[in-house]
Design a protein around this motif. Structure first.
Motif, short mmCIF file in Angstrom:
data_model
loop_
_atom_site.label_atom_id
_atom_site.label_comp_id
_atom_site.label_asym_id
_atom_site.label_seq_id
_atom_site.Cartn_x
_atom_site.Cartn_y
_atom_site.Cartn_z
N MET A 1 4.36 1.87 5.82
CA MET A 1 3.48 0.72 5.62
C MET A 1 2.69 0.84 4.32
O MET A 1 2.45 -0.16 3.64
CB MET A 1 2.53 0.60 6.82
N GLY A 2 2.28 2.05 3.98
CA GLY A 2 1.54 2.26 2.74
C GLY A 2 2.36 1.92 1.52
O GLY A 2 1.90 1.22 0.61
N ASN B 1 5.03 -0.03 1.47
CA ASN B 1 5.30 -1.46 1.50
C ASN B 1 4.11 -2.26 0.98
O ASN B 1 4.27 -3.25 0.25
CB ASN B 1 5.64 -1.91 2.92
N GLY B 2 2.89 -1.83 1.36
CA GLY B 2 1.69 -2.52 0.90
C GLY B 2 1.53 -2.45 -0.61
O GLY B 2 1.25 -3.45 -1.26
N ARG B 3 1.73 -1.27 -1.17
CA ARG B 3 1.60 -1.11 -2.62
C ARG B 3 2.69 -1.90 -3.35
O ARG B 3 2.45 -2.47 -4.41
CB ARG B 3 1.67 0.36 -2.99
N THR C 1 4.08 -4.65 -2.28
CA THR C 1 3.72 -6.07 -2.19
C THR C 1 2.68 -6.44 -3.24
O THR C 1 2.78 -7.50 -3.89
CB THR C 1 3.16 -6.40 -0.79
N ASP D 1 -4.15 -2.18 -3.03
CA ASP D 1 -3.35 -1.08 -3.58
C ASP D 1 -3.91 0.27 -3.11
O ASP D 1 -3.15 1.16 -2.72
CB ASP D 1 -3.35 -1.16 -5.10
N GLY E 1 -3.21 0.89 0.52
CA GLY E 1 -1.84 1.37 0.69
C GLY E 1 -1.72 2.85 0.40
O GLY E 1 -1.06 3.60 1.11
#
Length: 226
Positions: A46-47, A49-51, A53, A188, A191
């Motif tokens: 998830m981290g 993927n968040g960064r 995005t 960012d 993430g």
């Protein structure tokens, strides 16, 4: 429970209480380790993927730092504009693509300086909503220019409405854009925090596995007949 026959004797062997507790703790250690490892892997994914995005969203905006977005040049501009007591950027993004949280935050700090240059160093709260008439009394003027009293505002001849204070509107636009950029920076970093936490959970889970196996796992020793 097991029954052992030795000659004419019949003996009944019962597992010791300590063995039952050992097995319980061992299985609990393995279960806790598996849960921590699972949570760790999920947090890491998830981290990242968040960064990703955040980076992809910033790239879509096609933002590039202007030539004056260097610490030396912006300091010179601020001095020429008479700005005092403002926080100046320490990193350069001149000519760089704004595609990361760190660059987004730096770009936002340069935007604030540009906005202050345009408003004479005044912020949103210090400026009036409308452009003031030249003969407006000082009591009706805001510190940063303009007025909040429609009676002393310039009127638009076409709409018959007070003319908006352009400098104040510019500040509103700047604030909206910098807030979005700073939000990208925060996302960012969140993430990155998720990745760090995920690694910590992963290592903790592995530690539980090692501890449960090394400290609690024992091979069963066959009962000895006497």
């Amino acid at each position: 429970m097991s029954t052992i026959t030795a000659g004419n004797r019949v003996e009944t062997a019962t597992p010791a209480r300590s063995d039952l507790l050992r097995k319980l703790f061992e299985r609990g250690g393995f279960a806790a380790g598996a849960i921590l490892v699972t949570f760790g892997v999920v947090a890491i994914v998830m981290g990242f993927n968040g960064r990703s995005t955040v980076s992809d969203s910033l790239k879509l905006e096609k933002i590039t730092g202007t030539p004056d977005m260097t610490p030396a040049l912006i300091a010179k501009e601020a001095k020429e504009a008479g700005l005092t007591g403002v926080s100046l950027p320490t990193k350069s993004v001149a000519g760089m693509s704004i595609n990361s949280g760190d660059r987004a935050r730096t770009f936002a700090s340069y935007m604030r300086i540009h906005a202050l240059e345009a408003t004479g160093g005044y912020t949103y709260a210090q400026m009036g909503r409308f452009q003031a008439k030249t003969d407006a009394p000082k009591a009706e003027l805001a510190v940063g220019g303009g007025t909040d009293n429609p009676q002393w505002a310039l009127m638009d001849t076409a709409t018959k409405q007070p003319v908006a204070n352009g400098a104040r509107n510019l500040w509103v636009t700047e604030t909206a854009l910098t807030t979005a950029l700073n939000t990208s920076y925060m996302a960012d970093k969140l993430g990155l925090f998720g990745i760090v936490v995920g690694i910590a959970l992963l290592l903790s889970g592995i530690g539980f596995f090692v501890l449960a196996f090394a400290a609690l796992h024992r091979k069963q020793v066959p009962a000895r007949l006497h």
